[in-house]
Design a protein around this motif. Structure first.
Motif, mmCIF file in Angstrom:
data_model
loop_
_atom_site.group_PDB
_atom_site.id
_atom_site.type_symbol
_atom_site.label_atom_id
_atom_site.label_comp_id
_atom_site.label_asym_id
_atom_site.label_seq_id
_atom_site.Cartn_x
_atom_site.Cartn_y
_atom_site.Cartn_z
ATOM 1 N N GLN A 163 0.831 -1.205 0.000
ATOM 2 C CA GLN A 163 0.000 0.000 0.000
ATOM 3 C C GLN A 163 0.866 1.255 0.000
ATOM 4 N N ARG A 164 1.984 1.223 0.705
ATOM 5 C CA ARG A 164 2.902 2.364 0.721
ATOM 6 C C ARG A 164 3.540 2.578 -0.656
ATOM 7 N N VAL A 165 3.848 1.480 -1.352
ATOM 8 C CA VAL A 165 4.383 1.586 -2.717
ATOM 9 C C VAL A 165 3.372 2.273 -3.635
ATOM 10 N N VAL A 166 2.110 1.862 -3.532
ATOM 11 C CA VAL A 166 1.053 2.448 -4.366
ATOM 12 C C VAL A 166 0.879 3.935 -4.040
ATOM 13 N N ILE A 167 0.968 4.282 -2.761
ATOM 14 C CA ILE A 167 0.858 5.694 -2.358
ATOM 15 C C ILE A 167 2.038 6.497 -2.919
ATOM 16 N N ALA A 168 3.251 5.943 -2.829
ATOM 17 C CA ALA A 168 4.430 6.624 -3.385
ATOM 18 C C ALA A 168 4.277 6.836 -4.888
ATOM 19 N N THR A 169 3.742 5.833 -5.593
ATOM 20 C CA THR A 169 3.527 5.935 -7.038
ATOM 21 C C THR A 169 2.502 7.012 -7.367
ATOM 22 N N ALA A 170 1.506 7.150 -6.512
ATOM 23 C CA ALA A 170 0.483 8.179 -6.731
ATOM 24 C C ALA A 170 1.013 9.586 -6.494
ATOM 25 N N LEU A 171 2.132 9.696 -5.783
ATOM 26 C CA LEU A 171 2.640 11.011 -5.384
ATOM 27 C C LEU A 171 3.825 11.514 -6.198
ATOM 28 N N PHE A 172 4.584 10.607 -6.863
ATOM 29 C CA PHE A 172 5.875 11.062 -7.395
ATOM 30 C C PHE A 172 5.793 11.978 -8.614
ATOM 31 N N LEU A 173 4.608 12.187 -9.180
ATOM 32 C CA LEU A 173 4.433 13.198 -10.226
ATOM 33 C C LEU A 173 3.884 14.502 -9.657
ATOM 34 N N GLU A 174 3.859 14.575 -8.327
ATOM 35 C CA GLU A 174 3.508 15.778 -7.574
ATOM 36 C C GLU A 174 2.122 16.338 -7.906
ATOM 37 N N PRO A 175 1.078 15.496 -7.864
ATOM 38 C CA PRO A 175 -0.284 16.011 -8.056
ATOM 39 C C PRO A 175 -0.730 16.787 -6.833
ATOM 40 N N LYS A 176 -1.694 17.656 -7.027
ATOM 41 C CA LYS A 176 -2.238 18.413 -5.896
ATOM 42 C C LYS A 176 -3.477 17.739 -5.314
ATOM 43 N N ILE A 177 -4.086 16.821 -6.089
ATOM 44 C CA ILE A 177 -5.278 16.099 -5.625
ATOM 45 C C ILE A 177 -4.973 14.602 -5.628
ATOM 46 N N VAL A 178 -5.233 13.933 -4.514
ATOM 47 C CA VAL A 178 -5.042 12.490 -4.436
ATOM 48 C C VAL A 178 -6.351 11.847 -3.969
ATOM 49 N N ILE A 179 -6.815 10.856 -4.730
ATOM 50 C CA ILE A 179 -8.017 10.104 -4.378
ATOM 51 C C ILE A 179 -7.596 8.794 -3.730
ATOM 52 N N CYS A 180 -8.114 8.514 -2.548
ATOM 53 C CA CYS A 180 -7.811 7.259 -1.848
ATOM 54 C C CYS A 180 -9.094 6.437 -1.763
ATOM 55 N N ASP A 181 -9.151 5.358 -2.527
ATOM 56 C CA ASP A 181 -10.350 4.521 -2.572
ATOM 57 C C ASP A 181 -10.190 3.352 -1.599
ATOM 58 N N GLU A 182 -10.725 3.515 -0.405
ATOM 59 C CA GLU A 182 -10.645 2.512 0.657
ATOM 60 C C GLU A 182 -9.218 1.950 0.770
ATOM 61 N N PRO A 183 -8.228 2.814 1.052
ATOM 62 C CA PRO A 183 -6.825 2.376 1.032
ATOM 63 C C PRO A 183 -6.448 1.413 2.145
ATOM 64 N N THR A 184 -7.311 1.257 3.155
ATOM 65 C CA THR A 184 -6.974 0.349 4.263
ATOM 66 C C THR A 184 -7.728 -0.976 4.193
ATOM 67 N N THR A 185 -8.449 -1.217 3.099
ATOM 68 C CA THR A 185 -9.180 -2.483 2.939
ATOM 69 C C THR A 185 -8.219 -3.671 2.945
ATOM 70 N N ALA A 186 -8.601 -4.736 3.639
ATOM 71 C CA ALA A 186 -7.850 -5.997 3.703
ATOM 72 C C ALA A 186 -6.557 -5.900 4.516
ATOM 73 N N LEU A 187 -6.371 -4.787 5.243
ATOM 74 C CA LEU A 187 -5.209 -4.657 6.111
ATOM 75 C C LEU A 187 -5.642 -4.853 7.561
ATOM 76 N N ASP A 188 -4.748 -5.368 8.392
ATOM 77 C CA ASP A 188 -5.121 -5.518 9.801
ATOM 78 C C ASP A 188 -5.164 -4.153 10.484
ATOM 79 N N VAL A 189 -5.763 -4.086 11.665
ATOM 80 C CA VAL A 189 -6.068 -2.789 12.289
ATOM 81 C C VAL A 189 -4.815 -1.972 12.599
ATOM 82 N N VAL A 190 -3.715 -2.644 12.945
ATOM 83 C CA VAL A 190 -2.471 -1.917 13.241
ATOM 84 C C VAL A 190 -1.931 -1.254 11.977
ATOM 85 N N VAL A 191 -1.910 -1.991 10.877
ATOM 86 C CA VAL A 191 -1.423 -1.446 9.608
ATOM 87 C C VAL A 191 -2.378 -0.368 9.093
ATOM 88 N N GLN A 192 -3.681 -0.567 9.294
ATOM 89 C CA GLN A 192 -4.652 0.463 8.912
ATOM 90 C C GLN A 192 -4.312 1.782 9.581
#
Length: 324
Positions: A163-192
Protein backbone atom coordinates in the motif's frame (compact mmCIF):
# COMPACT_ATOMS: atom_id res chain seq x y z
CA UNK A 1 -17.12 34.33 -9.59
CA UNK A 2 -14.10 32.01 -9.25
CA UNK A 3 -13.18 30.81 -5.76
CA UNK A 4 -9.38 30.41 -5.78
CA UNK A 5 -9.61 28.17 -2.72
CA UNK A 6 -11.49 25.47 -4.66
CA UNK A 7 -9.20 23.12 -6.56
CA UNK A 8 -11.89 20.70 -7.83
CA UNK A 9 -15.51 21.44 -8.68
CA UNK A 10 -18.03 18.86 -9.88
CA UNK A 11 -21.34 20.08 -11.33
CA UNK A 12 -24.39 17.97 -12.17
CA UNK A 13 -22.34 14.85 -12.90
CA UNK A 14 -24.22 11.89 -14.38
CA UNK A 15 -22.59 8.50 -15.01
CA UNK A 16 -24.60 5.63 -16.45
CA UNK A 17 -23.90 1.99 -17.33
CA UNK A 18 -25.61 0.58 -20.42
CA UNK A 19 -26.29 -3.08 -19.67
CA UNK A 20 -28.50 -5.80 -21.15
CA UNK A 21 -30.89 -5.31 -18.21
CA UNK A 22 -31.20 -1.59 -18.88
CA UNK A 23 -29.51 1.68 -17.98
CA UNK A 24 -27.92 1.77 -14.52
CA UNK A 25 -28.13 5.27 -13.03
CA UNK A 26 -24.93 4.84 -11.02
CA UNK A 27 -24.20 8.53 -10.38
CA UNK A 28 -27.21 10.72 -10.92
CA UNK A 29 -26.80 14.51 -11.04
CA UNK A 30 -24.40 15.19 -8.17
CA UNK A 31 -22.43 18.37 -7.42
CA UNK A 32 -19.66 19.02 -4.90
CA UNK A 33 -16.29 20.70 -4.52
CA UNK A 34 -12.88 20.15 -2.95
CA UNK A 35 -10.92 22.93 -1.28
CA UNK A 36 -7.15 23.29 -1.36
CA UNK A 37 -5.52 21.40 1.50
CA UNK A 38 -8.68 19.67 2.74
CA UNK A 39 -9.68 16.02 3.04
CA UNK A 40 -13.15 15.30 1.71
CA UNK A 41 -14.68 12.04 2.89
CA UNK A 42 -17.03 10.04 0.67
CA UNK A 43 -19.14 7.53 2.60
CA UNK A 44 -22.09 5.21 2.04
CA UNK A 45 -23.03 1.56 1.61
CA UNK A 46 -21.50 -0.62 -1.10
CA UNK A 47 -23.03 0.19 -4.47
CA UNK A 48 -23.97 3.77 -3.61
CA UNK A 49 -21.71 5.26 -6.32
CA UNK A 50 -18.57 6.26 -4.39
CA UNK A 51 -15.99 4.50 -6.56
CA UNK A 52 -17.85 5.27 -9.80
CA UNK A 53 -17.82 8.96 -8.85
CA UNK A 54 -14.05 9.11 -8.34
CA UNK A 55 -13.34 7.00 -11.44
CA UNK A 56 -15.32 9.66 -13.27
CA UNK A 57 -12.99 12.33 -11.85
CA UNK A 58 -10.05 10.74 -13.69
CA UNK A 59 -12.18 9.64 -16.67
CA UNK A 60 -11.56 5.94 -16.04
CA UNK A 61 -15.16 4.71 -15.83
CA UNK A 62 -15.06 1.08 -17.04
CA UNK A 63 -17.08 -0.14 -20.03
CA UNK A 64 -20.09 -0.12 -20.43
CA UNK A 65 -20.13 2.99 -18.23
CA UNK A 66 -20.15 6.50 -19.62
CA UNK A 67 -20.14 10.08 -18.35
CA UNK A 68 -23.44 11.39 -19.69
CA UNK A 69 -23.37 15.03 -18.63
CA UNK A 70 -22.02 17.56 -16.17
CA UNK A 71 -18.61 19.12 -15.68
CA UNK A 72 -15.45 18.28 -13.71
CA UNK A 73 -13.26 21.33 -13.25
CA UNK A 74 -9.67 20.78 -12.10
CA UNK A 75 -7.88 24.08 -11.48
CA UNK A 76 -10.71 25.82 -13.35
CA UNK A 77 -10.51 23.61 -16.48
CA UNK A 78 -13.35 21.25 -17.43
CA UNK A 79 -11.62 17.91 -18.14
CA UNK A 80 -14.63 16.06 -19.59
CA UNK A 81 -14.07 17.25 -23.20
CA UNK A 82 -10.37 16.24 -23.06
CA UNK A 83 -9.22 13.30 -25.17
CA UNK A 84 -7.60 10.21 -23.66
CA UNK A 85 -4.11 11.42 -24.68
CA UNK A 86 -4.76 14.85 -23.14
CA UNK A 87 -6.00 13.23 -19.92
CA UNK A 88 -2.93 11.00 -19.74
CA UNK A 89 -0.45 13.79 -20.48
CA UNK A 90 -2.03 16.77 -18.71
CA UNK A 91 -4.25 15.53 -15.88
CA UNK A 92 -3.85 11.96 -14.62
CA UNK A 93 -1.13 11.54 -12.01
CA UNK A 94 0.16 15.09 -12.67
CA UNK A 95 -2.86 17.03 -11.38
CA UNK A 96 -5.02 14.30 -9.87
CA UNK A 97 -3.91 10.79 -8.93
CA UNK A 98 -5.54 7.77 -7.33
CA UNK A 99 -4.67 5.13 -4.77
CA UNK A 100 -6.84 2.22 -5.87
CA UNK A 101 -8.61 -0.20 -3.58
CA UNK A 102 -6.48 -3.28 -2.89
CA UNK A 103 -2.77 -2.61 -3.49
CA UNK A 104 -2.09 -6.26 -4.34
CA UNK A 105 -4.30 -5.89 -7.43
CA UNK A 106 -2.40 -2.79 -8.61
CA UNK A 107 1.07 -4.35 -8.73
CA UNK A 108 2.05 -6.88 -11.41
CA UNK A 109 3.60 -9.94 -9.71
CA UNK A 110 6.19 -10.69 -12.43
CA UNK A 111 7.97 -7.30 -12.32
CA UNK A 112 9.95 -5.65 -9.55
CA UNK A 113 8.54 -2.68 -7.70
CA UNK A 114 11.25 -0.43 -9.17
CA UNK A 115 10.48 -1.50 -12.75
CA UNK A 116 6.76 -0.78 -12.33
CA UNK A 117 7.33 2.60 -10.69
CA UNK A 118 9.90 3.55 -13.35
CA UNK A 119 7.52 2.59 -16.17
CA UNK A 120 4.73 4.72 -14.67
CA UNK A 121 7.02 7.71 -14.15
CA UNK A 122 8.58 7.66 -17.63
CA UNK A 123 5.19 7.15 -19.32
CA UNK A 124 4.05 10.49 -17.91
CA UNK A 125 7.23 12.54 -17.85
CA UNK A 126 10.38 12.72 -19.98
CA UNK A 127 13.09 12.33 -17.41
CA UNK A 128 16.59 10.74 -17.49
CA UNK A 129 16.82 7.29 -15.92
CA UNK A 130 19.21 8.34 -13.13
CA UNK A 131 17.03 11.26 -12.12
CA UNK A 132 13.89 9.11 -12.29
CA UNK A 133 15.48 6.46 -10.06
CA UNK A 134 16.52 9.12 -7.54
CA UNK A 135 12.96 10.48 -7.44
CA UNK A 136 11.48 6.99 -6.93
CA UNK A 137 13.86 6.30 -4.04
CA UNK A 138 13.04 9.67 -2.45
CA UNK A 139 9.32 8.96 -2.56
CA UNK A 140 9.75 5.44 -1.21
CA UNK A 141 11.64 6.94 1.72
CA UNK A 142 8.90 9.56 2.10
CA UNK A 143 6.36 6.77 2.74
CA UNK A 144 8.69 4.98 5.15
CA UNK A 145 10.24 2.34 2.85
CA UNK A 146 13.91 1.59 2.28
CA UNK A 147 15.81 1.94 -1.01
CA UNK A 148 16.17 -1.82 -1.52
CA UNK A 149 12.38 -2.10 -2.13
CA UNK A 150 12.97 -1.20 -5.79
CA UNK A 151 14.66 -4.59 -6.35
CA UNK A 152 11.93 -6.64 -4.71
CA UNK A 153 8.83 -8.27 -6.20
CA UNK A 154 5.32 -7.57 -4.85
CA UNK A 155 5.00 -11.04 -3.29
CA UNK A 156 8.01 -10.25 -1.11
CA UNK A 157 6.20 -7.32 0.53
CA UNK A 158 3.57 -7.23 3.25
CA UNK A 159 0.13 -5.72 2.60
CA UNK A 160 1.09 -2.48 4.30
CA UNK A 161 4.33 -2.20 2.30
CA UNK A 162 2.46 -2.73 -0.97
CA UNK A 163 0.00 0.00 0.00
CA UNK A 164 2.90 2.36 0.72
CA UNK A 165 4.38 1.59 -2.72
CA UNK A 166 1.05 2.45 -4.37
CA UNK A 167 0.86 5.69 -2.36
CA UNK A 168 4.43 6.62 -3.39
CA UNK A 169 3.53 5.94 -7.04
CA UNK A 170 0.48 8.18 -6.73
CA UNK A 171 2.64 11.01 -5.38
CA UNK A 172 5.88 11.06 -7.39
CA UNK A 173 4.43 13.20 -10.23
CA UNK A 174 3.51 15.78 -7.57
CA UNK A 175 -0.28 16.01 -8.06
CA UNK A 176 -2.24 18.41 -5.90
CA UNK A 177 -5.28 16.10 -5.63
CA UNK A 178 -5.04 12.49 -4.44
CA UNK A 179 -8.02 10.10 -4.38
CA UNK A 180 -7.81 7.26 -1.85
CA UNK A 181 -10.35 4.52 -2.57
CA UNK A 182 -10.64 2.51 0.66
CA UNK A 183 -6.82 2.38 1.03
CA UNK A 184 -6.97 0.35 4.26
CA UNK A 185 -9.18 -2.48 2.94
CA UNK A 186 -7.85 -6.00 3.70
CA UNK A 187 -5.21 -4.66 6.11
CA UNK A 188 -5.12 -5.52 9.80
CA UNK A 189 -6.07 -2.79 12.29
CA UNK A 190 -2.47 -1.92 13.24
CA UNK A 191 -1.42 -1.45 9.61
CA UNK A 192 -4.65 0.46 8.91
CA UNK A 193 -3.70 2.95 11.61
CA UNK A 194 -0.19 3.27 10.17
CA UNK A 195 -1.52 3.98 6.65
CA UNK A 196 -4.03 6.54 7.92
CA UNK A 197 -1.34 8.33 9.94
CA UNK A 198 0.96 8.27 6.90
CA UNK A 199 -1.71 9.86 4.70
CA UNK A 200 -2.32 12.58 7.29
CA UNK A 201 1.41 13.33 7.50
CA UNK A 202 1.79 13.44 3.70
CA UNK A 203 -1.21 15.73 3.33
CA UNK A 204 0.33 18.19 5.77
CA UNK A 205 3.89 17.90 4.40
CA UNK A 206 2.99 18.13 0.68
CA UNK A 207 -0.09 20.39 0.91
CA UNK A 208 -2.33 17.78 -0.72
CA UNK A 209 -6.07 17.91 -1.26
CA UNK A 210 -7.51 14.45 -0.62
CA UNK A 211 -10.72 12.59 -1.42
CA UNK A 212 -10.96 9.65 0.99
CA UNK A 213 -13.49 6.89 0.29
CA UNK A 214 -14.64 4.43 2.92
CA UNK A 215 -17.77 2.80 4.32
CA UNK A 216 -16.36 3.25 7.83
CA UNK A 217 -17.63 6.46 9.45
CA UNK A 218 -15.27 6.02 12.40
CA UNK A 219 -12.30 6.25 10.03
CA UNK A 220 -13.73 9.27 8.22
CA UNK A 221 -14.27 11.03 11.56
CA UNK A 222 -10.52 10.89 12.11
CA UNK A 223 -9.38 11.63 8.56
CA UNK A 224 -11.86 13.99 6.89
CA UNK A 225 -12.55 17.71 7.24
CA UNK A 226 -15.87 17.46 5.39
CA UNK A 227 -18.09 14.51 4.48
CA UNK A 228 -20.33 13.61 1.57
CA UNK A 229 -22.90 10.91 2.35
CA UNK A 230 -24.05 9.08 -0.79
CA UNK A 231 -27.03 6.79 -1.28
CA UNK A 232 -28.11 5.08 -4.51
CA UNK A 233 -26.14 7.41 -6.80
CA UNK A 234 -27.33 10.57 -5.04
CA UNK A 235 -25.90 12.87 -2.41
CA UNK A 236 -27.93 12.68 0.79
CA UNK A 237 -25.86 15.06 2.91
CA UNK A 238 -22.74 17.26 2.82
CA UNK A 239 -21.23 18.78 5.95
CA UNK A 240 -18.23 19.27 8.20
CA UNK A 241 -17.37 16.72 10.87
CA UNK A 242 -19.12 18.92 13.41
CA UNK A 243 -22.26 19.08 11.23
CA UNK A 244 -22.42 15.34 10.62
CA UNK A 245 -21.43 13.92 13.99
CA UNK A 246 -22.39 16.72 16.36
CA UNK A 247 -25.87 17.84 15.30
CA UNK A 248 -28.36 14.98 15.64
CA UNK A 249 -31.37 17.23 15.03
CA UNK A 250 -30.12 18.32 11.60
CA UNK A 251 -29.18 15.02 10.03
CA UNK A 252 -30.42 12.93 7.10
CA UNK A 253 -32.20 9.73 8.30
CA UNK A 254 -29.71 7.66 6.29
CA UNK A 255 -26.74 9.39 7.95
CA UNK A 256 -28.29 8.78 11.38
CA UNK A 257 -28.58 5.06 10.63
CA UNK A 258 -24.99 4.85 9.40
CA UNK A 259 -23.72 6.49 12.57
CA UNK A 260 -25.92 4.30 14.77
CA UNK A 261 -24.53 1.21 13.02
CA UNK A 262 -20.91 2.21 13.71
CA UNK A 263 -19.32 0.19 16.56
CA UNK A 264 -17.92 2.26 19.43
CA UNK A 265 -15.52 1.35 22.19
CA UNK A 266 -18.02 1.76 25.05
CA UNK A 267 -21.11 0.70 23.14
CA UNK A 268 -22.66 -2.75 23.49
CA UNK A 269 -23.20 -4.82 20.36
CA UNK A 270 -26.94 -5.09 21.00
CA UNK A 271 -27.16 -1.28 21.02
CA UNK A 272 -26.05 -1.05 17.39
CA UNK A 273 -28.73 -0.15 14.86
CA UNK A 274 -29.16 -1.41 11.31
CA UNK A 275 -30.85 -0.25 8.14
CA UNK A 276 -33.71 -2.57 7.11
CA UNK A 277 -34.00 -3.76 3.53
CA UNK A 278 -31.39 -3.48 0.78
CA UNK A 279 -30.17 -0.69 -1.52
CA UNK A 280 -32.43 -0.17 -4.55
CA UNK A 281 -31.93 -1.50 -8.06
CA UNK A 282 -30.44 1.46 -9.94
CA UNK A 283 -31.87 0.22 -13.24
CA UNK A 284 -35.26 1.10 -11.84
CA UNK A 285 -34.68 3.38 -8.81
CA UNK A 286 -37.60 4.40 -6.54
CA UNK A 287 -39.49 7.59 -7.30
CA UNK A 288 -39.07 10.55 -4.98
CA UNK A 289 -36.36 10.13 -2.35
CA UNK A 290 -34.42 6.96 -3.14
CA UNK A 291 -34.09 6.16 0.56
CA UNK A 292 -37.82 6.30 1.34
CA UNK A 293 -38.52 2.50 1.06
CA UNK A 294 -36.06 1.94 3.94
CA UNK A 295 -36.71 5.12 5.93
CA UNK A 296 -38.72 5.04 9.17
CA UNK A 297 -39.29 8.81 8.94
CA UNK A 298 -40.66 8.89 5.38
CA UNK A 299 -43.80 10.91 4.63
CA UNK A 300 -46.06 10.78 1.58
CA UNK A 301 -44.13 13.53 -0.19
CA UNK A 302 -40.92 11.46 0.05
CA UNK A 303 -42.49 8.80 -2.20
CA UNK A 304 -43.43 11.22 -4.98
CA UNK A 305 -40.97 14.13 -5.08
CA UNK A 306 -37.20 14.05 -5.06
CA UNK A 307 -35.87 16.36 -2.32
CA UNK A 308 -33.33 19.00 -3.37
CA UNK A 309 -30.04 19.48 -1.55
CA UNK A 310 -30.71 22.49 0.70
CA UNK A 311 -28.27 24.38 2.95
CA UNK A 312 -29.74 23.98 6.45
CA UNK A 313 -26.87 25.72 8.24
CA UNK A 314 -23.44 27.04 7.29
CA UNK A 315 -21.59 24.49 5.12
CA UNK A 316 -24.28 21.87 5.77
CA UNK A 317 -26.58 20.58 3.02
CA UNK A 318 -29.27 17.89 3.36
CA UNK A 319 -31.67 16.34 0.84
CA UNK A 320 -34.68 15.45 3.00
CA UNK A 321 -38.30 16.70 3.01
CA UNK A 322 -38.48 16.21 6.80
CA UNK A 323 -35.83 18.89 7.24
CA UNK A 324 -36.33 21.04 4.16
Amino acid sequence: MIDNNIILRVKNLKIQFFTTKGVVYAVDDISFWLKKGETLGLVGESGCGKTTTVLGLVKMVPTPGKIISGSIEVDGENIIPLSENEMRNKVRWTKISMVFQGAMNCLTPVYTVGFQMMETLQKHKEIPYAEAKKRIINYLKLVGLSEDIIRRYPHELSGGMKQRVVIATALFLEPKIVICDEPTTALDVVVQAQIINLLKELKKKLGLSVIFITHDLATEAEVADRLIVMYAGKIAEIGTNENIYGNKKLSHPYTKKLIQATPRLHKKVDELSFIPGTPPDLVNPPTGCRFHPRCSEAIERCKKEEPPLIEVEKEHWIACWRIN
